[in-house]
Design an enzyme around this catalytic site. Sequence first.
Site, PDB file in Angstrom:
ATOM      1  N   GLU A 318     -11.517  27.926  -0.648  1.00 44.52           N
ATOM      2  CA  GLU A 318     -11.167  27.131   0.531  1.00 44.52           C
ATOM      3  C   GLU A 318     -12.100  25.932   0.709  1.00 44.52           C
ATOM      4  O   GLU A 318     -12.868  25.863   1.676  1.00 44.52           O
ATOM      5  CB  GLU A 318     -11.214  28.012   1.776  1.00 44.52           C
ATOM      6  CG  GLU A 318     -10.239  29.182   1.739  1.00 44.52           C
ATOM      7  CD  GLU A 318     -10.457  30.156   2.888  1.00 44.52           C
ATOM      8  OE1 GLU A 318     -11.378  29.928   3.695  1.00 44.52           O
ATOM      9  OE2 GLU A 318      -9.720  31.155   2.960  1.00 44.52           O
ATOM     10  N   ARG A 321     -14.902  20.516   3.381  1.00 44.40           N
ATOM     11  CA  ARG A 321     -15.929  19.478   3.349  1.00 44.40           C
ATOM     12  C   ARG A 321     -16.011  18.823   1.960  1.00 44.40           C
ATOM     13  O   ARG A 321     -16.146  17.605   1.838  1.00 44.40           O
ATOM     14  CB  ARG A 321     -17.282  20.091   3.706  1.00 44.40           C
ATOM     15  CG  ARG A 321     -18.439  19.106   3.761  1.00 44.40           C
ATOM     16  CD  ARG A 321     -19.788  19.807   3.643  1.00 44.40           C
ATOM     17  NE  ARG A 321     -19.907  20.976   4.503  1.00 44.40           N
ATOM     18  CZ  ARG A 321     -20.473  20.990   5.703  1.00 44.40           C
ATOM     19  NH1 ARG A 321     -21.006  19.881   6.172  1.00 44.40           N
ATOM     20  NH2 ARG A 321     -20.551  22.093   6.408  1.00 44.40           N
ATOM     21  N   CYS A 389     -25.645   8.410  26.884  1.00 45.04           N
ATOM     22  CA  CYS A 389     -26.762   8.626  27.797  1.00 45.04           C
ATOM     23  C   CYS A 389     -27.439   9.958  27.489  1.00 45.04           C
ATOM     24  O   CYS A 389     -27.446  10.885  28.296  1.00 45.04           O
ATOM     25  CB  CYS A 389     -26.254   8.589  29.238  1.00 45.04           C
ATOM     26  SG  CYS A 389     -27.576   8.524  30.454  1.00 45.04           S
TER      27      CYS A 389
END
Length: 461
Positions: A318, A321, A389
């Site tokens: 599998e 990435r 922020c």
Amino acid sequence: MRAHEAGALHGDIGNRGPAWLRTPVDVNALVPQLWPRHVARGPAGALTVAGLDVRDLAAEFGTAAYVLDEDDLRGRCREFRAAFPDADVYYAGKAFLCRAVVRMIAEEGLFLDVCTGGELATALSAGMPPERIGFHGNNKSVTELTRAVDAGVGRIIVDSFTEIDRLTALARERGVRPRVLLRVTVGVEAHTHEFIATAHEDQKFGFSLAGGAAATAAFRILDEDVLELRGLHSHIGSQIFDASGFEVSARRVLALQAQIRDARGVELPELDLGGGFGIAYTTQDDPASPHELAKRLRKIVDGECAAENLAVPHLSVEPGRAIVGPAVFTLYEVGTVKDVDGLRTYVSVDGGMSDNIRTALYDASYSATLANRASSTVPMLARVVGKHCESGDIVVKDEFLPADVQPGDLVAVPGTGAYCRSMASNYNHVPRPPVVAVRDGHARVIVRRETEDDLLALDVG
């Protein structure tokens, strides 16, 4: 010493960088293993991808933007297919999924792994044959399982006794016999970040091998004879470079396979070794090629099967990435450059943790380069940060950029195809960037940029 209140990333002081990072001889040079295969510097020094200048991409599509080298992605699909000719290669959709990518991987002969109802809906809407889909997940709802069963997905990887009960009830109700694999927790902790090492015992995935739950689950499925138990599944983590973890995992899973044979007289015909194959984010990463991975995994499985006197099962892997990660870079525009008392230079870009949370979440490392031009100035150690922020809003912790980097410049960060758009958020109400696929000198949007209207459309207040 008290830990820094903003996290470990902020506890370092001074313009040092990691020990391995060295001042480059040429700050404009690209390290090939970090970049999509069709990225280069053009005559004017700007990056090009598949023949298109990134300055033109920025002008047409804006920044921040994910830029996908489509032929790179397709080439990696073909390499995995060629490396595993007698196995099924499932693209792990959680890395990045959209309908265009579903069609790409289907056209290249891959199967698809999904793990939520939304991912399943995307796959089906893109025309992926349901029999080529595998459905993962540790907490699949009855609604999700019902959709998977009704669609006729090729296999469901069951993850808990509750799921076995849910799926068994659905199968009886509909008079069908879903194919399932049993996810086994084998007690192997891959050499990776704690939160993405998924095979040690203290975690939410799978059935424990050491505790006996995996064997009990297999026997229950076989004895009830409602679901078709096709095999066992193991996944030991992510961003893995060392094959030794797969060796230990395969040995333990195949020992369970032998136990099931001896207890019930059944040899399960399939074995899924998962994914987690690493890619290069920096020069410190040295990933194996698909051919090398296949050679190592096949040797491991063949040897363990021989030791247990088992027939070699049909394998599946599998990669996610390893296919999409290197095929994408993120293109940003510099907004401010700030030298903080000689301690560090901060290069702020028009994105950040909303389009790449991995640095803040996993302490991940990335590389970067000045993208719109070449520079003859000396390298400067910089930190590329976002516009949010948060003091932890860091894209690239340490990288050498030209000392003359300035507002309006473009910066490109490679290796952002996996888990960046997938994990993207609207933090600070920032719309998520588009995904732009480039091929043969042509660019097309495959996921459009969000707008403020999109944000407000969900706000019913």
